[in-house]
Design a protein around this motif. Structure first.
Motif, short mmCIF file in Angstrom:
data_model
loop_
_atom_site.label_atom_id
_atom_site.label_comp_id
_atom_site.label_asym_id
_atom_site.label_seq_id
_atom_site.Cartn_x
_atom_site.Cartn_y
_atom_site.Cartn_z
N VAL A 334 -2.88 -3.33 5.41
CA VAL A 334 -3.88 -2.29 5.56
C VAL A 334 -3.35 -1.15 6.43
O VAL A 334 -3.70 0.02 6.22
CB VAL A 334 -5.20 -2.88 6.10
N HIS A 335 -2.49 -1.45 7.37
CA HIS A 335 -1.87 -0.39 8.17
C HIS A 335 -0.89 0.42 7.33
O HIS A 335 -0.84 1.66 7.44
CB HIS A 335 -1.15 -0.99 9.39
N ARG A 336 -0.09 -0.26 6.52
CA ARG A 336 0.88 0.45 5.69
C ARG A 336 0.17 1.38 4.71
O ARG A 336 0.57 2.55 4.55
CB ARG A 336 1.75 -0.55 4.92
N VAL A 337 -0.88 0.89 4.06
CA VAL A 337 -1.61 1.71 3.10
C VAL A 337 -2.27 2.89 3.79
O VAL A 337 -2.22 4.03 3.31
CB VAL A 337 -2.66 0.85 2.35
N ALA A 338 -2.90 2.65 4.94
CA ALA A 338 -3.56 3.74 5.67
C ALA A 338 -2.56 4.81 6.06
O ALA A 338 -2.85 6.01 5.97
CB ALA A 338 -4.26 3.18 6.90
N LYS A 339 -1.38 4.39 6.49
CA LYS A 339 -0.35 5.36 6.86
C LYS A 339 0.04 6.23 5.67
O LYS A 339 0.20 7.45 5.80
CB LYS A 339 0.87 4.61 7.40
N GLU A 340 0.16 5.62 4.49
CA GLU A 340 0.50 6.38 3.28
C GLU A 340 -0.63 7.33 2.88
O GLU A 340 -0.39 8.48 2.51
CB GLU A 340 0.80 5.41 2.14
N VAL A 341 -1.87 6.85 2.97
CA VAL A 341 -3.02 7.68 2.63
C VAL A 341 -3.10 8.89 3.56
O VAL A 341 -3.27 10.04 3.12
CB VAL A 341 -4.32 6.85 2.70
N ILE A 342 -2.97 8.64 4.85
CA ILE A 342 -3.08 9.73 5.83
C ILE A 342 -1.94 10.71 5.67
O ILE A 342 -2.14 11.94 5.75
CB ILE A 342 -3.14 9.15 7.25
N ALA A 343 -0.73 10.23 5.41
CA ALA A 343 0.40 11.13 5.19
C ALA A 343 0.17 12.01 3.97
O ALA A 343 0.50 13.21 3.98
CB ALA A 343 1.69 10.33 5.03
N SER A 344 -0.42 11.45 2.92
CA SER A 344 -0.68 12.25 1.72
C SER A 344 -1.72 13.33 2.00
O SER A 344 -1.62 14.45 1.49
CB SER A 344 -1.12 11.36 0.55
N MET A 345 -2.71 13.01 2.81
CA MET A 345 -3.72 14.01 3.17
C MET A 345 -3.13 15.08 4.09
O MET A 345 -3.47 16.27 3.99
CB MET A 345 -4.91 13.33 3.84
N TYR A 346 -2.25 14.67 4.97
CA TYR A 346 -1.57 15.61 5.86
C TYR A 346 -0.75 16.60 5.03
O TYR A 346 -0.79 17.82 5.26
CB TYR A 346 -0.67 14.84 6.82
N ASP A 347 -0.02 16.08 4.05
CA ASP A 347 0.78 16.95 3.18
C ASP A 347 -0.10 17.90 2.38
O ASP A 347 0.24 19.08 2.19
CB ASP A 347 1.63 16.11 2.23
N LEU A 348 -1.22 17.40 1.89
CA LEU A 348 -2.12 18.22 1.10
C LEU A 348 -2.72 19.35 1.93
O LEU A 348 -2.88 20.48 1.46
CB LEU A 348 -3.23 17.35 0.51
N ALA A 349 -3.02 19.06 3.18
CA ALA A 349 -3.58 20.09 4.07
C ALA A 349 -2.56 21.15 4.46
O ALA A 349 -2.93 22.23 4.91
CB ALA A 349 -4.16 19.44 5.32
N ALA A 350 -1.28 20.82 4.31
CA ALA A 350 -0.17 21.76 4.59
C ALA A 350 -0.26 22.28 6.02
O ALA A 350 -0.52 21.51 6.95
CB ALA A 350 -0.17 22.88 3.55
#
Length: 398
Positions: A334-350
């Motif tokens: 659950v930590h690994r998945v959350a890290k990937e989800v948050i990173a994808s949102m960070y990238d999307l927010a630019a």
């Protein structure tokens, strides 16, 4: 949720989750102080004490909440959604509060049974406890004492020494015990200057030749004094860890959805009517959909597995090797998945994500810091994998 499982859940589960949610204005108001003071401010600590967030695993017979593991995770998830540091401190004290079930009843009630209870410290046996008459003389330096500045009880793991040598268990392993200290016996070192989880006050601390009576120490490898279902599987003390990444990932997706309503795809100095926003971009559609699916899968794994384990424990069944392995896999996964989800949102927010004023910046720093904890490190897949392959985990806490 299956009726059989629902019957095992805490009667006040929805109420305490709703009460946690009601702290949102106070948590938002406290954000600046948490960042500048690197701890939870006193009014917020008091509110969390009133909620019971620091004693969710203290037995009810001692004055605690004794919440089922599913509700514990839900509460920490909700607090972490609002702020990672708040959820983290609740998680740490809740995990530590399991120790109360392994103490003699009078000691547990005295130390853990009041509303002002909160716990900080480290169970990893980095200290030394020399046997003396009536107890131990303890010395050690411990790292990451999250919540140490508002704790009513401090703990530190130790190797027990007798006659100048480590005392061995029948298995041949050195005996390790968790020692309980009053905060006044601990010297806090100002070390918490980190990437994320700024408000947790996770400073190092030192104890030097402190006397600890036998009754104020415990081991999760021993039989608990409380025999209710929550304490039938000692590694369950780790369960609330899962709530932190779930809450942070939820917050990241929500922050990007809100941002998408106003963020132009390309800054338009002329403010042309009808200029496209982030919400209109197919790239955003795909990224948010994938993030939602990934988080839903992680939540589903977490809560469905906990339902299975909790039902088994209520039936007084011994958990299988597979169930124990999946439990530890879940906490890492659950930590690994959350890290990937948050990173994808960070990238999307630019570039919107890079400012300290952005919630996405804080969430990203919090998950990076949370994922460095030894309990959730990818190396913990290895003993779980050994169990799935029919081998010994090599870790007594599996």
């Amino acid at each position: 949720m299956r009726a059989a499982v629902a019957d095992y859940l805490s009667a006040d589960a929805d109420s305490i989750v709703a009460s946690a949610r009601s702290l949102a204005p106070l948590i938002a108001e406290s954000a600046g102080a948490m960042n500048s003071e690197r701890r939870l401010p006193a009014p917020l600590v008091d509110a969390l004490r009133d909620l019971g967030a620091f004693r969710m695993a203290v037995p009810r017979v001692y004055g605690g909440l004794e919440l089922d593991p599913i509700t514990q995770v839900r509460v920490v998830e909700e607090l972490s959604r609002m702020d990672g540091s708040v959820g983290w401190c609740a998680m740490i004290s809740t995990a530590g509060s399991f120790a109360s079930a392994f103490l003699a009843s009078d000691v547990a009630e005295r130390l853990c049974g009041n509303k002002n209870f909160s716990l900080a410290g480290q169970v990893v046996p980095n200290g030394r406890a020399d046997l003396v008459e009536g107890g131990y003389r303890v010395s050690g330096k411990y790292r990451f004492g999250s919540g140490c500045q508002h704790a009513s009880v401090m703990v530190g793991g130790c190797i027990v020494f007798e006659g100048g040598k480590p005392r061995l268990l029948p298995s041949g392993r050195p005996e390790a015990r968790v020692m309980l200290f009053p905060p006044s016996a601990c010297a806090i070192l100002d070390t918490w200057n980190t990437t994320g989880l700024a408000g947790t006050g996770s400073h190092d601390f030192v104890v030097d030749d402190v006397f600890v009576p036998f009754v104020e120490s415990c081991s999760f490898l021993e039989r608990p004094h409380c025999s209710t279902p929550l304490y039938r599987f000692a590694p369950l003390f780790l369960v609330s860890h899962a709530g932190v990444p779930l809450g942070l990932a939820r917050a990241a997706i929500d922050a990007v959805i809100e941002l998408s309503q106003s963020k132009p795809l390309i800054p338009d100095p002329h403010k042309v009517v009808g200029s496209r926003l982030l919400r209109d971009d197919s790239r955003a559609h795909e990224a948010v959909a994938i993030a939602e699916g990934s988080l839903a899968a992680a939540r589903g794994f977490t809560y469905s597995l906990l339902e299975e384990l909790w039902s088994a424990l209520n039936r007084e069944e011994t958990l299988s090797s597979r169930q124990r392995a999946l439990y530890r896999i879940m906490i890492v996964q659950v930590h690994r998945v959350a890290k990937e989800v948050i990173a994808s949102m960070y990238d999307l927010a630019a570039t919107s994500a890079i400012y300290r004023s952005s919630p996405i910046d804080r969430i990203m720093r919090d998950i990076l810091t949370a994922c460095q904890h030894g309990i959730v490190h990818p190396k913990m897949y290895r003993p779980a994998g050994r169990m799935l392959l029919g081998l010994d985990a090599g870790d007594p806490m599996f």
